[in-house]
Design an enzyme around this catalytic site. Structure first.
Site, short mmCIF file in Angstrom:
data_model
loop_
_atom_site.label_atom_id
_atom_site.label_comp_id
_atom_site.label_asym_id
_atom_site.label_seq_id
_atom_site.Cartn_x
_atom_site.Cartn_y
_atom_site.Cartn_z
CB CYS A 1 -0.95 -0.08 1.20
SG CYS A 1 -1.17 1.39 2.17
CB CYS B 1 1.47 1.36 4.21
SG CYS B 1 -0.27 0.95 4.39
#
Ligand code: FAD
Length: 516
Positions: free
Chosen positions: A42, A45
């Site tokens: 992600c 992230c």
């Protein structure tokens, strides 16, 4: 290369959760836990991970009261854990108060700020919400009143009380309180500007400002470069009598009397000594390398690079430089896939017979002396050597900004006897050494990574109590290196740091006392 799964490594001071440790870390812990649930794939992230790492460094001293953890939900083996906690999006942050039960699913933090300061304030708000389950290591965070101060020293086992006077919306007092929680003989409390009797008793005019109050009723203002958290915490941690818990300050003279240490060599703590640099060369070339009977492959490349930067940039005595140059030309001529350490050693030691080139034998630490035999010495001198070399490469306008750093990286990886150190250093190198494109940024890269190591090691068993690990240089050593952002956060003035380092590690300033 180090194979690392996930966005965090052991060097990040973040607990890495897995199905095996999750229950014991999160449940019934005496510390509160703040957890990031993320997925490696992600993008948000990945973008958030430096903030989470910076937060971990920033609140490292708070650990006994609150700690950070992370779990990679993209790792299939962690899937069940993430599902149990109801995680459906990344990154998700959850707070687990101290002594959470195994039924707890944590408190979701929605719309969290992406900066360290905002996250830190959130943590303080959450810590304050603990009621009967207050984390035992967490000092009181509420404001102090005049009544409390009246019998403070009867009810608290400390010699000194630091009071941070501030406005209601300020977090500085609570941050400093938590920064000092691992220190003995001192307590910190915040006092609001509305507490008029204390404000007038102490004669306070600035908010924030910090005052010291001792058991005999003496009041003094804490002198700092800027009225801000980092400066208060640094100054309070260094006050006479204030010691890290479990690290009593035994006077150096007593230590020396009681141990087999050689005679202590008085030295100036703010200077570089040639004796340390030459001792580092002796130890690395005659002791550390001697463990490798034959040297080949990446190790041989590492050795050639190391000796080559030493021959070019070591700012030593002519005889030492000459010895390094002789060894360098011999090594460059070795075209085979392998060399014998004994041949290398012969060249190093025989230089003395062929010319006035000689690398003195033995170690004699000066600026790198430790208060006990297990402290400092060689690793201190390795840092000193490579800082000196990055600065020398800058002064001599080396054509390759990465040359010294890469030589250090491969030396540490192939030969540095402290293997955990090598692993940590390699993970820092992998993360960002390639971004270094100028000689100045090479000097600053090594400085900032060394500070990361200092942050990680502060308070560890390996820390010499007489030489605490600090973010270096201190405000006393280089006032102009330290600045303040509009938000009150500490910042480094990188240009001033560079100027400072170029002077501190310059060849002209190296002291030659105690040379053999
Ligand atoms: P050192 O940290 O060795 O510093 C030496 C001197 O450099 C200081 O006295 C100061 O004058 C100056 N200095 C301090 N900070 C800076 C800075 N940021 N920039 C420039 N100069 C500075 N030990 C571990 O326990 N775990 C590890 O993972 C680990 N990794 C290491 C990795 C490397 C590459 C090296 C060389 C050492 C590592 N060590 C590690 C050892 C540790 O960093 C110290 O060297 C050791 O604990 C001795 O500390 P010291 O007090 O002498 O100060």
């Amino acid at each position: 290369l180090i194979a690392e799964a996930g966005l965090y490594t052991a060097s990040d001071q973040i607990i890495i959760l897995s199905p095996e440790n999750v229950d014991s870390v999160l449940f019934n812990s005496s510390a509160a836990l703040f957890v990031e649930f993320y997925a490696t794939w992600c993008g948000h992230c990945v973008a958030f991970s430096p903030t989470w790492k910076n937060l971990a460094r920033d609140i490292k001293e708070w650990k006994p009261a609150v700690d950070l953890a992370a779990i990679d939900c993209a790792d299939e083996s962690n899937r069940k854990v993430c599902t149990n906690f109801g995680i459906i999006g990344y990154p998700s942050l959850k707070f687990f108060p101290a002594y959470s039960s195994s039924e707890s699913r944590g408190q979701v933090f929605r719309g969290f700020s992406r900066d360290v300061r905002g996250l830190r304030h959130y943590i303080i708000n959450k810590l304050e919400m603990h009621n009967e389950t207050w984390p035992p290591a967490c000092p009181p965070l509420e404001t102090a009143s005049e009544a409390e101060l009246d019998n403070f020293f009867q009810t608290n086992n400390v010699k000194l009380l630091a009071l941070v006077f501030e406005r209601k919306d300020s977090y500085v007092g609570r941050e400093v309180t938590l920064d000092l929680l691992q220190y003995e003989n001192i307590a910190v409390r915040r006092v609001l500007d509305t507490e008029t009797s204390l404000v007038s008793k102490f004669g306070v005019t600035d908010f924030p400002s910090c005052y010291l109050y001792n058991s005999s009723g003496h009041i003094s203002r804490l002198k700092v470069l800027s009225e801000a958290r980092t400066f208060y915490s640094y100054a309070l941690q260094r006050l006479p009598g204030v010691v890290r818990t479990g690290k009593p300050q035994i006077p150096i003279t007593d230590l020396i009397k009681n141990s087999t240490l050689q005679e202590w060599r008085p030295f100036n703590k703010t200077r570089v000594y040639m004796s340390d640099l030459e001792s580092a060369l002796h130890y690395s070339l005659r002791v550390e390398l001697s463990g490798h009977i034959s040297i080949s492959g990446d190790d041989l490349i590492a050795l050639k690079k190391y000796i080559n930067v030493l021959a070019k940039y070591f700012p030593g005595r002519p005889s030492v430089k000459s010895a390094l140059k002789t060894v360098d030309s011999w090594l460059q001529q070795q075209k085979g896939v392998e060399i014998k350490y004994s041949d290398f050693r012969d060249v190093l030691d025989n230089t003395v017979q062929t010319s006035d080139a000689v690398l003195p034998e033995g170690v004699q630490w000066v600026g790198c002396q430790g208060s006990q035999a297990q402290f400092r010495g060689y690793p201190c001198a390795v840092w000193t050597l490579f800082h000196t070399l990055t600065v020398q490469a800058k002064e001599m306008s080396s054509p390759d900004p990465q040359e010294v750093l890469q030589a250090m990286r491969s030396y540490v990886s192939s030969f540095f006897g402290c293997r955990p150190c090598a692993t940590h250093f390699e993970s820092m190198a992998q993360e960002s050494m390639d971004h270094v494109t100028t000689l100045s940024s090479a000097v600053l890269w090594l400085w900032s990574r060394h500070n990361r190591v200092n942050n990680r090691l502060a308070g560890e068993l390996s820390e010499d109590p007489h030489f605490p690990k600090i973010q270096w240089p201190s405000p006393e050593l280089c006032p102009s290196c330290h600045g303040l952002k509009k938000t009150g956060e500490h910042s480094w003035n990188q240009e001033d740091v560079l100027t400072f380092l170029r002077n501190y590690y310059s060849s002209a300033r190296i002291l030659t006392d105690y040379l053999q």
